[in-house]
Design a protein around this motif. Structure first.
Motif, mmCIF file in Angstrom:
data_model
loop_
_atom_site.group_PDB
_atom_site.id
_atom_site.type_symbol
_atom_site.label_atom_id
_atom_site.label_comp_id
_atom_site.label_asym_id
_atom_site.label_seq_id
_atom_site.Cartn_x
_atom_site.Cartn_y
_atom_site.Cartn_z
ATOM 1 N N UNK A 60 -4.415 7.265 -1.002
ATOM 2 C CA UNK A 60 -4.426 5.802 -0.672
ATOM 3 C C UNK A 60 -5.333 5.490 0.463
ATOM 4 N N UNK B 69 11.113 9.768 0.662
ATOM 5 C CA UNK B 69 10.731 8.747 -0.235
ATOM 6 C C UNK B 69 12.137 7.972 -0.187
ATOM 7 N N UNK C 201 0.348 3.990 7.654
ATOM 8 C CA UNK C 201 -0.499 5.008 7.360
ATOM 9 C C UNK C 201 -0.722 5.617 8.879
ATOM 10 N N UNK D 199 3.622 9.545 -6.834
ATOM 11 C CA UNK D 199 4.112 10.863 -6.570
ATOM 12 C C UNK D 199 5.722 11.060 -6.671
ATOM 13 N N UNK E 120 6.275 11.563 -10.225
ATOM 14 C CA UNK E 120 5.855 12.722 -10.721
ATOM 15 C C UNK E 120 6.872 13.838 -10.564
ATOM 16 N N UNK E 121 7.428 13.512 -9.114
ATOM 17 C CA UNK E 121 8.413 14.752 -8.732
ATOM 18 C C UNK E 121 9.724 14.283 -9.338
ATOM 19 N N UNK F 160 0.919 11.732 -1.083
ATOM 20 C CA UNK F 160 0.949 10.382 -1.550
ATOM 21 C C UNK F 160 0.315 9.290 -0.644
ATOM 22 N N UNK G 10 2.337 1.743 -3.494
ATOM 23 C CA UNK G 10 1.252 2.348 -4.268
ATOM 24 C C UNK G 10 0.907 3.744 -3.859
ATOM 25 N N UNK G 11 1.119 4.276 -2.757
ATOM 26 C CA UNK G 11 0.894 5.757 -2.372
ATOM 27 C C UNK G 11 2.228 6.296 -2.873
ATOM 28 N N UNK G 12 3.327 6.052 -2.460
ATOM 29 C CA UNK G 12 4.428 6.671 -2.734
ATOM 30 C C UNK G 12 5.158 6.826 -4.043
ATOM 31 N N UNK H 197 3.244 9.766 -13.263
ATOM 32 C CA UNK H 197 2.332 9.275 -12.135
ATOM 33 C C UNK H 197 1.410 8.378 -12.634
ATOM 34 N N UNK I 272 0.895 -1.132 -0.019
ATOM 35 C CA UNK I 272 -0.082 -0.064 0.052
ATOM 36 C C UNK I 272 0.602 1.218 -0.008
ATOM 37 N N UNK I 273 1.921 1.298 0.922
ATOM 38 C CA UNK I 273 2.666 2.264 1.026
ATOM 39 C C UNK I 273 3.596 2.689 -0.518
ATOM 40 N N UNK J 284 13.923 13.731 -5.444
ATOM 41 C CA UNK J 284 14.427 14.818 -4.389
ATOM 42 C C UNK J 284 13.666 14.722 -3.064
ATOM 43 N N UNK J 285 13.005 13.827 -2.698
ATOM 44 C CA UNK J 285 12.260 13.664 -1.293
ATOM 45 C C UNK J 285 13.015 12.759 -0.537
ATOM 46 N N UNK K 269 1.105 4.471 -11.220
ATOM 47 C CA UNK K 269 0.069 3.956 -10.781
ATOM 48 C C UNK K 269 -0.499 2.553 -11.376
ATOM 49 N N UNK L 138 -4.273 0.362 8.035
ATOM 50 C CA UNK L 138 -2.530 0.313 7.645
ATOM 51 C C UNK L 138 -1.956 0.843 8.593
ATOM 52 N N UNK M 170 11.943 9.084 9.296
ATOM 53 C CA UNK M 170 10.719 8.696 9.834
ATOM 54 C C UNK M 170 10.527 8.967 11.335
ATOM 55 N N UNK N 16 10.020 15.991 -12.596
ATOM 56 C CA UNK N 16 10.053 17.487 -12.465
ATOM 57 C C UNK N 16 11.563 17.844 -11.966
#
Lengths: 239, 239
Positions: free
Chosen positions: B120, A176, B176, A120, A123-124, B116, A115-117, A224, A112-113, A172-173, A228, B173, B89, A127
């Motif tokens: 979800x 992440x 999360x 994004x 996408x970053x 992100x 899929x979330x991260x 992005x 799940x994490x 750049x994060x 996904x 989760x 984290x 850029x």
DNA sequence: ACACCCGAAAAGGTACTACCTTTGATCTGA
DNA sequence: TCAGATCAAAGGTAGTACCTTTTCGGGTGT
């Protein structure tokens, strides 16, 4: 125990051997539920159990405490905390959970994490990636197709890990990027467990390539969306 | 230092006062770059600097080591690690960064992470939330509209935090949910810094409501899309 | 019989000391 | 000049003593 008794396997270069052993043993037991919430330990008991001095035991307890696995209470001892208190992003906690009965749950949470991260992050990356990163990512995307079509699963895995790591880095994060090891472990785990089809599906190959090219071309929205799409299948198989 | 010298402010209930002070002081300095990568400390030096025993200093160093803020080297001392090694984290690391020059960067990273994770989480909540959670979330969505339209910023913030926390919790989760405190801090920080418009925008109010109702109705796709839309504006203001 | 208080004991917290081990730096000799 | 031996600095571990907090139990007074 006057001096030695370093129990044989002591890597010479490694800094501090005792603590690692004890922390791992207790951490694993707590993560596995062998030591359930509310269980009590004492410094003295652990001292005898592991045959080390109070100094070492206390050091270890501090580390476990800093992960919120235990909390020291005077007159009571060291009380094991419930899972909702744990620092679940600590790599060691994740590793312990992956090595025990909680493996399936940890895998689900990590998926799940991802899929979330990862979308994004893609996408970053589109850029902010450097020129070299863009080229490397695009090259990896093409490599993946080649290796996937050839059915070279192990090589595919290695490149796949490098690909996803690089995307996280290019985002750049730093939060992440900090997930790279764990995500690599998830990718490797899927292959090891045979959760991967023998030939990566065409859809996955295409998605990888599309992500790679979108990042190269600076198309954040496409990167992005394709990431996904890439994660959707593996993610839905889990819910 | 034979017995006392507990420097006045020692909360009686608190377990262990010295370590907290020292860990915070050093952690903050490292996070702020006052102690840059490669800087060297020694146990003896810290002992004198803080006026505590070696025992206490070592405990603290173990904690900082477990966050990967420092690494002990024999004959060298305690060497400060670079940011890419930190456990970013760990709530304490996040707090230190938010309290120093790294505040803006940490905010940016956390906002990306929200963008992100929260969509979800909303989708998962729509699938897995309990009946009570669905009702509560829907009620909070309506409350937010009311408070937002009335311009009651402080009350809005409290409810907003409860709303987002509940979504994370309902996702089922634990990774999360573990972000709840940090996300609450981001929400509170935005209000404190006056980054929020005096009246929450209609778009935000509507998005909150839509997310809430979608979760209540079990519409995962809508919940995810609306949460994305909710986070899009605040996110784009940052890139 | 009940409530309150006080003391004892248990367990972690801190200090101190002594010694081991590792490792970088220096010094010496070829 | 370079290689090897020596030295010393700093962390790692052990052990002991004592402080502080907290719980439990018993005793006392109403």
């Amino acid at each position: 125990m006057t001096s030695q008794s370093v129990p044989a396997g002591s890597p010479p270069g490694a800094a501090a051997v005792f603590p690692t052993r004890i922390i791992d043993a207790l951490g694993q037991d707590i993560a596995d539920g062998v030591l359930p919430e509310g269980a009590r330990l004492t410094i003295e008991g652990l001292q005898q159990q592991f045959g080390v001095s109070r100094t070492v035991v206390r050091d270890c307890m501090r580390v476990l405490e800093s992960m919120n696995l235990i909390v020291p209470k005077r007159r009571i001892g060291l009380v094991v905390q419930g899972p909702e208190r744990w620092n679940v992003y600590d790599p060691r906690v994740i590793r312990w959970r992956l090595h025990g009965p909680g493996r399936a749950d940890q895998f689900r949470s990590l998926t799940h994490l991802r899929r979330a991260v990862e979308p994004v992050a893609a996408a970053l990356a589109a850029r902010h990636a450097s020129g070299a990163q863009r080229l490397r990512i695009a090259a990896l995307g093409e490599d993946l197709r080649r290796l996937g079509e050839a059915g070279l699963l192990e090589e595919f895995l290695d490149v796949d890990i490098e690909f996803h790591t690089l995307v996280l880095e290019a985002s750049g994060n730093e939060m992440f990027l900090a997930l790279r090891e764990v995500i690599a472990e998830v990718l490797a785990g899927r292959t090891q467990q045979g959760l991967m089809p023998h030939n990566p599906k065409e859809h996955a190959l295409q998605a990888h390539e599309q992500v790679a090219f979108a990042i190269r071309d600076g198309d954040a929205a496409a990167a992005e969306a394709c990431m996904e799409s890439l994660l959707a299948e593996v993610s839905e198989a889990i819910d």
